[in-house]
Design an enzyme around this catalytic site. Structure first.
Site, mmCIF file in Angstrom:
data_model
loop_
_atom_site.group_PDB
_atom_site.id
_atom_site.type_symbol
_atom_site.label_atom_id
_atom_site.label_comp_id
_atom_site.label_asym_id
_atom_site.label_seq_id
_atom_site.Cartn_x
_atom_site.Cartn_y
_atom_site.Cartn_z
ATOM 1 N N ASN A 10 -24.885 -25.263 -9.473
ATOM 2 C CA ASN A 10 -25.274 -25.610 -8.109
ATOM 3 C C ASN A 10 -26.322 -24.594 -7.665
ATOM 4 O OD1 ASN A 10 -25.508 -26.265 -5.432
ATOM 5 N ND2 ASN A 10 -23.544 -25.361 -4.826
ATOM 6 N N TRP A 11 -27.575 -25.035 -7.675
ATOM 7 C CA TRP A 11 -28.666 -24.097 -7.356
ATOM 8 C C TRP A 11 -28.812 -23.841 -5.862
ATOM 9 C CZ3 TRP A 11 -33.038 -26.291 -11.064
ATOM 10 C CH2 TRP A 11 -32.735 -25.926 -12.380
ATOM 11 N N LYS A 12 -28.124 -24.607 -5.053
ATOM 12 C CA LYS A 12 -28.249 -24.472 -3.593
ATOM 13 C C LYS A 12 -29.737 -24.504 -3.198
ATOM 14 C CE LYS A 12 -24.118 -21.691 -3.903
ATOM 15 N NZ LYS A 12 -23.139 -20.890 -3.224
ATOM 16 N N HIS A 94 -19.075 -29.589 -0.284
ATOM 17 C CA HIS A 94 -19.246 -28.167 -0.599
ATOM 18 C C HIS A 94 -18.962 -27.342 0.664
ATOM 19 C CE1 HIS A 94 -20.997 -24.322 -1.683
ATOM 20 N NE2 HIS A 94 -20.835 -24.696 -2.945
ATOM 21 N N GLU A 96 -20.324 -24.866 1.948
ATOM 22 C CA GLU A 96 -21.483 -24.536 2.793
ATOM 23 C C GLU A 96 -21.859 -25.734 3.675
ATOM 24 O OE1 GLU A 96 -23.917 -23.094 -0.417
ATOM 25 O OE2 GLU A 96 -22.509 -21.431 -0.628
ATOM 26 N N GLU A 164 -12.737 -24.814 -4.935
ATOM 27 C CA GLU A 164 -13.566 -23.648 -4.624
ATOM 28 C C GLU A 164 -12.971 -22.902 -3.440
ATOM 29 O OE1 GLU A 164 -17.693 -24.111 -6.375
ATOM 30 O OE2 GLU A 164 -17.795 -24.917 -4.350
ATOM 31 N N GLY A 170 -19.774 -16.952 -3.778
ATOM 32 C CA GLY A 170 -20.897 -16.059 -3.526
ATOM 33 C C GLY A 170 -20.492 -14.656 -3.119
ATOM 34 N N SER A 209 -17.657 -17.484 -7.791
ATOM 35 C CA SER A 209 -18.030 -16.275 -8.541
ATOM 36 C C SER A 209 -17.681 -16.349 -10.022
ATOM 37 C CB SER A 209 -17.418 -15.029 -7.887
ATOM 38 O OG SER A 209 -17.882 -14.910 -6.548
ATOM 39 N N GLY A 230 -22.539 -21.222 -8.859
ATOM 40 C CA GLY A 230 -23.672 -21.007 -7.969
ATOM 41 C C GLY A 230 -24.572 -19.906 -8.498
ATOM 42 N N GLY A 231 -24.367 -18.689 -8.000
ATOM 43 C CA GLY A 231 -25.249 -17.557 -8.314
ATOM 44 C C GLY A 231 -25.540 -17.381 -9.797
#
Ligand code: PEP
Length: 248
Positions: A10-12, A94, A96, A164, A170, A209, A230-231
């Site tokens: 997930n590159w956001k 998600h 966010e 999640e 993150g 994470s 993600g990251g």
């Protein structure tokens, strides 16, 4: 029951065109070499670019879409548009989107339901906040998230759930594998209550994470079928290491 693992990036709101060309060049051989399913959720404006570079072993998904048919909805994109750009997955729920953009459970299930109806595979995120975990409400939150998020979704083995925990996204804090297994096992039991035996075929991912160094112990848990990352998915070498360490 064997469920094919999924590693989803997930590159956001990260990466731009030139970074993406290089990333895809590096990740395609890794995807060609694994038995796992590899999925990338790029920003929508790069869906077509990623789909074009993806080859047959990488699937592409939208991070967000609107549920209405094409019309006067400035700034939104439809399910058919993301399909047209090569997406086969659609993310919904998600944290966010839920917390920064105030998307309600009603919105999450509408998005997931429309995606499924139009032939995309919904990947639906659920998870508790730190306050909810500390108050001992994790399982209640997951039960409610599952029931509400699936209201408009039909029972189907092609639905993917991502557990999640919001406090792990993150933050560098990973949920301990036994706690992740407990939550994901509980999610599967809720799916079984709602949908019966198809629950055993549904892939449930862990997200929060995930890194090359912790994916193996997460994947060793009975009910964890992959990761939503993600990251650590923003660099091809760390995403590749997660795929490789997670499928050993
Ligand atoms: C995510 O974006 O879904 C996520 C889990 O992010 P991170 O891996 O950075 O915690």
């Amino acid at each position: 029951m064997t469920r094919r693992p999924i590693f989803a990036a997930n590159w956001k709101m990260n990466l731009e065109s030139s970074d993406i060309d290089k990333f895809m060049e590096d990740i395609v051989p890794v995807a060609n070499n694994t038995s796992a399913e590899v999925v990338i959720f790029p920003p929508s404006v790069y869906l077509a670019q990623v789909a074009k570079a993806a080859g047959s072993k990488i699937r592409v998904g939208s991070q967000n879409h609107y549920w209405e048919k094409p019309g006067a909805f400035t700034g939104e994109i439809s399910v058919n548009m993301v399909k047209d750009c090569g997406a086969t997955y659609a993310l919904a729920g998600h944290s966010e989107r839920r917390h920064i953009f105030n998307e309600s459970a009603e919105i999450v299930t509408r998005k997931a339901g429309v995606a499924q109806k139009e032939g995309l595979l919904p990947m639906i995120c659920v998870g508790e906040t730190l306050e909810e975990r500390e108050a001992g409400e994790t399982l209640d939150v997951l039960r409610s998230d599952i029931i509400c998020s699936l209201r408009d979704v039909e029972a189907n083995a092609d639905v993917v759930i991502a557990y999640e925990p919001v406090w792990a996204i993150g933050t560098g804090l990973t949920c301990p594998p036994d706690k992740a297994q407990e939550a994901i096992g509980y999610i599967r039991s809720q799916l079984r209550e709602l949908w019966g035996d198809v629950a055993d075929e549904i892939r449930i991912l862990y997200g929060g994470s995930v890194k090359p160094g912790n994916i193996a112990e997460l994947m060793a848990c009975q009910d964890i079928d992959g990761g939503l990352i993600g990251g650590a998915s923003l660099k091809a070498d760390s995403f590749a290491a997660i795929i490789e360490n997670g499928t050993k």
